[in-house]
Design an enzyme around this catalytic site. Structure first.
Site, PDB file in Angstrom:
ATOM      1  N   HIS A 151      44.398  49.328  36.872  1.00  0.00           N
ATOM      2  CA  HIS A 151      44.394  51.151  37.405  1.00  0.00           C
ATOM      3  C   HIS A 151      43.739  51.754  36.104  1.00  0.00           C
ATOM      4  O   HIS A 151      42.636  50.770  35.018  1.00  0.00           O
ATOM      5  CB  HIS A 151      45.777  51.397  36.545  1.00  0.00           C
ATOM      6  CG  HIS A 151      46.163  52.724  37.515  1.00  0.00           C
ATOM      7  ND1 HIS A 151      45.779  54.026  36.806  1.00  0.00           N
ATOM      8  CD2 HIS A 151      47.122  52.617  37.920  1.00  0.00           C
ATOM      9  CE1 HIS A 151      46.213  54.727  37.371  1.00  0.00           C
ATOM     10  NE2 HIS A 151      46.761  54.451  38.298  1.00  0.00           N
ATOM     11  N   GLN A 159      54.306  49.280  34.699  1.00  0.00           N
ATOM     12  CA  GLN A 159      55.116  48.882  36.695  1.00  0.00           C
ATOM     13  C   GLN A 159      55.435  47.713  36.041  1.00  0.00           C
ATOM     14  O   GLN A 159      55.973  47.372  37.464  1.00  0.00           O
ATOM     15  CB  GLN A 159      53.544  48.402  37.616  1.00  0.00           C
ATOM     16  CG  GLN A 159      52.693  49.513  38.109  1.00  0.00           C
ATOM     17  CD  GLN A 159      53.555  50.547  39.206  1.00  0.00           C
ATOM     18  OE1 GLN A 159      54.378  49.749  40.104  1.00  0.00           O
ATOM     19  NE2 GLN A 159      52.444  51.472  38.431  1.00  0.00           N
ATOM     20  N   LYS A 211      58.221  56.723  36.849  1.00  0.00           N
ATOM     21  CA  LYS A 211      58.514  55.266  37.633  1.00  0.00           C
ATOM     22  C   LYS A 211      59.362  54.649  37.435  1.00  0.00           C
ATOM     23  O   LYS A 211      60.327  53.587  38.442  1.00  0.00           O
ATOM     24  CB  LYS A 211      57.205  54.323  36.847  1.00  0.00           C
ATOM     25  CG  LYS A 211      55.766  55.251  37.710  1.00  0.00           C
ATOM     26  CD  LYS A 211      54.956  54.227  37.389  1.00  0.00           C
ATOM     27  CE  LYS A 211      53.219  55.185  38.017  1.00  0.00           C
ATOM     28  NZ  LYS A 211      53.093  54.830  39.032  1.00  0.00           N
ATOM     29  N   CYS A 218      43.751  54.193  42.726  1.00  0.00           N
ATOM     30  CA  CYS A 218      43.296  54.060  40.992  1.00  0.00           C
ATOM     31  C   CYS A 218      43.350  52.877  41.116  1.00  0.00           C
ATOM     32  O   CYS A 218      42.807  52.478  39.518  1.00  0.00           O
ATOM     33  CB  CYS A 218      44.479  55.142  40.304  1.00  0.00           C
ATOM     34  SG  CYS A 218      44.460  56.568  40.747  1.00  0.00           S
ATOM     35  N   ASP A 275      49.831  48.556  29.420  1.00  0.00           N
ATOM     36  CA  ASP A 275      50.264  49.086  30.381  1.00  0.00           C
ATOM     37  C   ASP A 275      50.980  48.183  30.690  1.00  0.00           C
ATOM     38  O   ASP A 275      51.238  47.284  32.120  1.00  0.00           O
ATOM     39  CB  ASP A 275      48.857  49.468  31.432  1.00  0.00           C
ATOM     40  CG  ASP A 275      49.681  50.543  32.561  1.00  0.00           C
ATOM     41  OD1 ASP A 275      49.921  51.038  32.670  1.00  0.00           O
ATOM     42  OD2 ASP A 275      48.507  50.520  33.130  1.00  0.00           O
TER      43      ASP A 275
END
Length: 412
Positions: free
Chosen positions: A126, A207, A230, A370, A204
């Site tokens: 991302h 997700q 999220k 993104c 990261d």
């Protein structure tokens, strides 16, 4: 406590936003990789804070401030435990994954990365895990390098000996791809990087944390970033986990109130970690709401959410395969992905797909997500993306397929 069954149809009653019609059709919400809906438990926690405990934290000695501080720091402990942190002090509150990654790039990167050093990223990532490191490279003269991906969106690690060496200072990659759904072997990569260099590894986890069990210490990384919105929590709140010794050595990211120990005319000294990195009045309600989301999600068996999403992804890929003229991006094996299915249809732009689906009450995402490096890797400008969460059902997938049939009728 006995884990509750993951019954998506029953769970829908706990999400008020799902109980509505859009353009005259019952809402089918398939844009969960962008943000998830909020259960009643989270809405109640936010409401209680603002109605009963609204006060600033740490500074006051009156009752409301005490209750707000207890709830705020209790939330830190809840979320820290959720990700396997060794102590609540290892968790820094941020506005979300993006700010967490920028915090590391500025506070650690600016102090530790110099000209000729190398930063290893992935073309799968991302923009939030690309742009901060690009800016760091521009400030310092460091060199950017990239892990490539194969035709199914998996890392190509055959040349890791060439990619990671004594000049590698930072390796920053995603745990799960937002554009492809690929669940990456981050623990294996971390171990391989540590064998070859002294680089710090930044993950990261935006997700990942909402969908699968995460233990930051078991992963072996140095930093782990994630967001609340999220994973059924509020927007504007997230976290950065860091190794205690690294956080202690890092300079502050921002200056102001709360993050200081003492202010003098000629300078200041800093508060202890994590407060050193939390300048100003924090998002108190957001932290409380995020902890409520974690407690709600913690009522399910570990791994149940991911298993449910993978079953829906498998069903979606099967139904899309029956249509013909549809290209699905990412791993062919649903066991290698999360609840994300990105695709395109021959002769139809993803924005048109999304627009027509919206008229039928089906919400998906269309665009580059993104993740423009991913799009360039597959020679496309955009994809349509259906992304699932624990309240989605096979009926939702059927509604998606019915909508795509209508798209095909319109565009031939």
């Amino acid at each position: 406590m006995t884990p509750r069954a993951l019954d998506p149809q029953a769970l829908r009653a706990e999400f008020p936003a799902l109980d509505q019609a859009v353009h005259g059709h019952p809402l089918v919400y398939l844009d969960n990789a962008a943000t998830t809906q909020k259960p009643l438990a989270v809405l109640a926690a936010l409401d209680h804070y603002y109605r009963r405990d609204n006060a600033n934290v740490h500074r006051g000695i009156h009752e409301l401030s005490r209750r707000a501080t207890d709830a705020y720091e209790g939330a830190r402990e809840t979320v820290a435990n959720w990700i396997g942190a060794g102590s609540p002090s290892e968790l820094i509150w941020t506005r979300g994954t993006t700010e967490a990654l920028n915090l590391v790039a500025w506070a650690w990167g600016s102090a530790e990365v110099g000209e000729g050093d190398e930063i290893l990223l992935s073309v799968q990532d991302h923009h939030s895990n690309l742009v901060p490191w690009q800016l760091l490279a521009q400030r310092t003269g460091a060199r950017l390098r990239y892990i490539e991906i194969d035709d199914e969106g998996r890392w190509i690690l055959d040349d890791l000996d060439e990619l990671v060496g004594e000049r590698t200072r930072i390796v920053a990659v995603s745990h799960v791809s937002n554009a492809l759904g690929t669940v990456n072997p981050v623990a294996d990569l971390v171990a391989a990087v540590k064998q070859r260099s002294t680089a710090r590894v930044v993950i990261d986890g935006a997700q990942a944390v909402p969908h699968l069990p995460v233990d930051v210490r078991a992963l072996g990384c140095d930093f782990y970033a994630f967001s609340g919105h999220k994973m059924c929590g509020p927007t504007g709140i997230g976290g950065l986990w860091g190794r205690p010794e690294v956080l202690e050595a890092m300079p502050p990211f921002q200056g102001g109130g709360e993050m200081i120990d003492e202010v003098r005319r000629d300078g200041s000294s800093w508060a202890s970690v994590p407060h050193k990195f939390e300048a100003g009045t924090p998002n108190i309600a957001g932290a409380i709401g995020m902890a409520a989301a974690v407690e709600w999600l913690g009522g399910f068996e570990p791994g149940a959410v991911l298993a449910h999403e993978q079953a829906l992804s498998a069903y979606t890929m099967e139904r899309l395969g029956e249509m013909g003229g549809v290209r699905v991006y990412g791993p062919a094996d649903p066991a290698e992905r999360s609840g994300v299915v990105s695709f395109d249809m021959e002769g139809t732009h993803p924005h048109d797909i999304s627009t027509i689906l919206d008229t039928r009450g089906v919400a998906i995402r269309a665009g580059h997500h993104c993740a423009q490096l991913v799009m360039r890797r597959y020679d496309t400008a955009a994809t349509a993306r259906a992304s699932f969460y624990l309240y989605n059902t096979r009926d939702d997938v059927d509604r998606l397929i019915e909508g795509l049939a209508a798209v095909r009728d319109i565009f031939g």
